[in-house]
Design a protein around this motif. Structure first.
Motif, PDB file in Angstrom:
ATOM      1  N   THR A 254      11.061  -0.060 -42.408  1.00 30.10           N
ATOM      2  CA  THR A 254       9.942   0.747 -41.934  1.00 30.10           C
ATOM      3  C   THR A 254      10.446   1.841 -41.002  1.00 30.10           C
ATOM      4  OG1 THR A 254       9.559  -0.765 -40.069  1.00 30.10           O
ATOM      5  CG2 THR A 254       8.291  -1.151 -42.097  1.00 30.10           C
ATOM      6  N   SER A 255       9.656   2.901 -40.881  1.00 28.82           N
ATOM      7  CA  SER A 255       9.947   3.987 -39.945  1.00 28.82           C
ATOM      8  C   SER A 255       8.625   4.520 -39.425  1.00 28.82           C
ATOM      9  CB  SER A 255      10.735   5.108 -40.632  1.00 28.82           C
ATOM     10  OG  SER A 255      11.032   6.146 -39.716  1.00 28.82           O
TER      11      SER A 255
ATOM     12  N   TYR B  82      19.733   2.824 -36.162  1.00 25.55           N
ATOM     13  CA  TYR B  82      18.491   2.096 -35.944  1.00 25.55           C
ATOM     14  C   TYR B  82      17.423   2.930 -35.239  1.00 25.55           C
ATOM     15  CZ  TYR B  82      20.437  -2.417 -37.441  1.00 25.55           C
ATOM     16  OH  TYR B  82      20.967  -3.449 -38.181  1.00 25.55           O
TER      17      TYR B  82
ATOM     18  N   TRP C 196      15.049   4.924 -45.351  1.00 22.99           N
ATOM     19  CA  TRP C 196      15.116   3.582 -45.938  1.00 22.99           C
ATOM     20  C   TRP C 196      16.480   2.931 -45.689  1.00 22.99           C
ATOM     21  CZ3 TRP C 196      11.957  -0.021 -47.656  1.00 22.99           C
ATOM     22  CH2 TRP C 196      12.433  -1.024 -48.504  1.00 22.99           C
TER      23      TRP C 196
ATOM     24  N   LYS D  43      14.221   3.477 -37.090  1.00 20.19           N
ATOM     25  CA  LYS D  43      13.083   2.558 -37.119  1.00 20.19           C
ATOM     26  C   LYS D  43      11.856   3.215 -36.493  1.00 20.19           C
ATOM     27  CE  LYS D  43      15.733  -1.723 -36.256  1.00 20.19           C
ATOM     28  NZ  LYS D  43      15.808  -2.881 -35.329  1.00 20.19           N
TER      29      LYS D  43
ATOM     30  N   TYR E 218      18.136   2.933 -42.936  1.00 21.00           N
ATOM     31  CA  TYR E 218      18.232   2.392 -41.580  1.00 21.00           C
ATOM     32  C   TYR E 218      17.416   1.116 -41.384  1.00 21.00           C
ATOM     33  CZ  TYR E 218      19.017   7.462 -41.264  1.00 21.00           C
ATOM     34  OH  TYR E 218      19.401   8.759 -41.491  1.00 21.00           O
ATOM     35  N   TRP E 219      16.234   1.047 -42.052  1.00 22.33           N
ATOM     36  CA  TRP E 219      15.322  -0.078 -41.813  1.00 22.33           C
ATOM     37  C   TRP E 219      14.198  -0.005 -42.843  1.00 22.33           C
ATOM     38  CZ3 TRP E 219      16.487  -4.074 -38.910  1.00 22.33           C
ATOM     39  CH2 TRP E 219      15.502  -4.973 -38.499  1.00 22.33           C
TER      40      TRP E 219
END
Length: 258
Positions: A80-81, A207, A75, A210, A77-78
């Motif tokens: 969504t993953s 990133y 969470w 992601k 980093y972005w």
């Protein structure tokens, strides 16, 4: 406690008001006499009701979830993953955070060096070791020795996005560094971006999360104390903070003795 055939190496940095982190902790220390006043107020007593007017010592700590040694959740980093809502630190499987440790020693690299896939592969050849899924990767840069020095956050070697992807492709779910951040220092990222604005420069390794789910440990310490590059266990369980992007941790290496 009897004979024990292992010893433990502390791999964490301290929470300390004097560290030179960009977001340092603020620790307020309450003495035993102050604890007696607090306890008396809570319990309807007088401070003098306690022996020598002393009760509990206590501390109040103000900090971010990324202050001190901590584990980053996807969470961070972005949102969504891997096409799904990114998991927060309380949602990560605990099995990820205990396993065989593998030490990559890049303490000979200069501050700001960006570790590439080839660097990792060369180290593995030197070790005569092949990574296994769920190994816990530790990257030594000796940045922890600069924790109390100015510009500490800008004084580590970092890991490239390609090298991060390669580690994940080998089945690595948890990787860590003794630097302030996993990427190269932010000042170098900004300098590069301003000279040539483009994607893949700012926070590039973070990133990666992601597209591929992983966790990273930041601000490890004492990696030079590890007696070998592999063949030891690492435990790095993050504190369970609901919905958080990271959790503080007290990582340790467990060295088994014959």
């Amino acid at each position: 406690m009897g004979n024990r055939n292992f010893h433990i190496i502390d791999l964490s940095s301290p929470l300390d008001n004097d560290v030179k982190e960009p977001m340092p902790p603020m620790i307020e220390y309450m003495k035993h006499e102050e604890g007696a006043v607090q306890a008396a107020n809570l319990l309807g007593l007088e401070p003098s009701d306690f022996p020598e007017s002393k009760a509990w010592a206590n501390e109040q700590v103000t900090l971010t979830t990324h202050t001190g040694t901590h584990v980053d959740a996807p969470w961070h980093y972005w949102p969504t993953s891997e096409g799904e809502r990114a998991r927060t630190i309380d949602e990560m499987p605990l099995e990820w955070f205990y396993g065989n440790g593998v030490l990559f020693d890049f303490s000979d690299k200069p501050e700001g060096y960006e570790i590439q896939t080839e660097d990792l592969q060369e180290k593995l050849e030197e070790m005569n070791y092949e990574l296994h899924p769920y190994d816990i990767v530790l990257v030594r840069t000796d940045a922890d020795k600069k924790l109390y020095e100015e510009h500490y956050a800008f004084r580590h070697a970092g890991v490239s996005a390609d090298a991060t992807r390669w580690l994940i492709d080998q089945g690595i779910k948890v990787m860590g560094t003794d630097g302030w951040g996993w990427d190269i220092p932010l000042n170098l990222q900004v300098q590069d971006y301003k000279s040539n604005p483009r994607d893949g420069v700012l926070w590039a390794a973070h990133y990666v999360g992601k597209d591929q789910e992983y966790c990273q440990i930041e601000k490890l310490a004492n990696l030079e104390q590890l007696p070998q590059s592999y063949g030891f266990d690492v435990a790095v369980f993050p504190v369970k903070i609901k919905g958080a992007s990271a959790g503080w941790a007290r990582p340790v290496a467990i060295i088994k003795e014959d």
